[in-house]
Design an enzyme around this catalytic site. Structure first.
Site, PDB file in Angstrom:
ATOM      1  CG  ASP A  42      -1.758  -1.227   1.371  1.00  0.00           C
ATOM      2  OD1 ASP A  42      -2.274  -1.694   0.356  1.00  0.00           O
ATOM      3  OD2 ASP A  42      -1.877  -1.734   2.493  1.00  0.00           O
ATOM      4  CD  GLU A 207      -8.248  -4.393  -0.154  1.00  0.00           C
ATOM      5  OE1 GLU A 207      -8.842  -4.340   0.932  1.00  0.00           O
ATOM      6  OE2 GLU A 207      -7.332  -5.209  -0.388  1.00  0.00           O
TER       7      GLU A 207
END
Length: 335
Positions: A42, A207
């Site tokens: 991420d 997501e």
């Protein structure tokens, strides 16, 4: 950031990640990175005015990694929140998905506090003038979710809409990607959550949203599929692992449509990046404009197939590519 309970469900269900068929495509290789291995998941990448690059990652209490060149060598230098988040939720000592950007001559880092499989989640904010370790001040909770909500308050991304107003886009699984509007201080939510992307195929695996403005369009990028927890001899069906999709809109609030005109709230999305070669399950994407080259850089993590433990996401690595916008859609190139 995918929960372990959802991961098990998804693998067992052999999910179809999007209602449309994922096209086969050739993708460019990521920029080779010099130096020793460092974990990245991420990622958020920001370049300071002096040219120094700051890379932020899930885990390591929002780890900070720096370099003077994109190709490295990169050096782990510390964390945004070495003393944990002030948000009083489980996971406050294991920060996920920091999103860092410059506003009002300060660097704002929105981050996630949660645990695997839980909707008891919070999005927090830390601020620094330099991004260096030891300079971040935690301002605590901005937004949260609880069990039973339509959304999960993780994977935040700050953008500025067409009226100059701040927008926080977030979400993971459940009913996928939502937005809230923020006050001018960038700390207070002033609207109800609005859904901007949804994959109706259980377990609704979207997501890691990110919004980027290019020319007259706002582009919504999302990661869809299974991010992690892979077992080399029991991988999910091909195409069900992480990959990146995009839609665009004249507004930062949508509706975001793909190249075929399908709304991303109705299973839409144009494929930007999928597994290829040594790159498996790429996602967690962001974009920044390199001050040295004036070009946009696509930043993501991936699981190297040829790692010491193949398909093991503990070897999650940094991916960097260029972007060709000439078609009006992002097409990745080599750097």
């Amino acid at each position: 950031m995918l929960s372990s309970s959802i991961l098990s469900l998804a693998v067992g269900a052999c999910l179809t990640v999007h209602a449309h068929t994922t096209p086969t495509a050739g993708f460019p290789e990521p920029l080779p990175i010099k130096g020793p291995f460092f974990f990245v998941h991420d990622p958020s990448l920001v370049q300071r005015d002096d040219g120094k690059y700051f890379l932020f990652t899930t885990h390591d209490k929002a780890g900070i990694i720096t370099a003077d060149n994109l190709a490295g060598p990169w050096t782990e230098v510390g964390s945004i929140l070495p003393n944990n988040s002030t948000i009083q939720l489980p996971g406050r000592d294991d920060i996920w998905a920091p999103d860092v950007s410059l506003h009002n001559d300060q660097f704002y880092a929105y981050y996630s506090v949660s645990t695997f499989g839980s909707q008891n989640s919070g999005i927090g904010l830390a601020i620094s003038k330099t991004m260096e370790p030891g300079t971040w001040v935690d301002h605590g909770r901005v937004f949260n979710s609880t069990t039973g909500d339509e959304f999960n308050a993780i994977d935040p991304n700050l953008s500025i809409d067409e009226h100059g107003a701040p927008v926080l886009t977030f979400g993971s699984f459940w009913d996928n990607i939502f937005q809230v509007e923020l006050s001018k201080d960038l700390k207070t939510v002033i609207s109800s959550p609005m859904q901007v992307s949804f994959n109706s195929t259980p377990p609704n695996p979207e997501e890691g949203s990110f919004i980027w403005k290019h020319d007259s369009f706002y582009y919504l990028f999302i990661s869809s599929g299974l991010c992690c927890g892979f077992v080399a001899d029991d991988l999910p069906p091909p195409g069900n692992e992480y990959k990146v999709f995009v839609g665009r809109s004249k507004s930062a609030h949508g509706p975001f449509l793909d190249k075929n005109g399908r709304d991303m709230r109705e299973n839409g999305g144009t494929l930007v990046l999928g597994s290829h070669g040594n790159v498996y399950a790429p996602g967690g994407q962001v974009i920044f404009t390199d001050k040295k080259t004036k070009k946009d850089v696509f930043v993501y993590h991936y699981v190297p197939v040829n790692s010491p433990s193949p398909f093991d996401d503990s070897f999650s690595s940094l991916g960097l590519n260029g972007i060709d916008w000439s078609s009006g859609w992002p097409v990745l190139t080599e750097l």
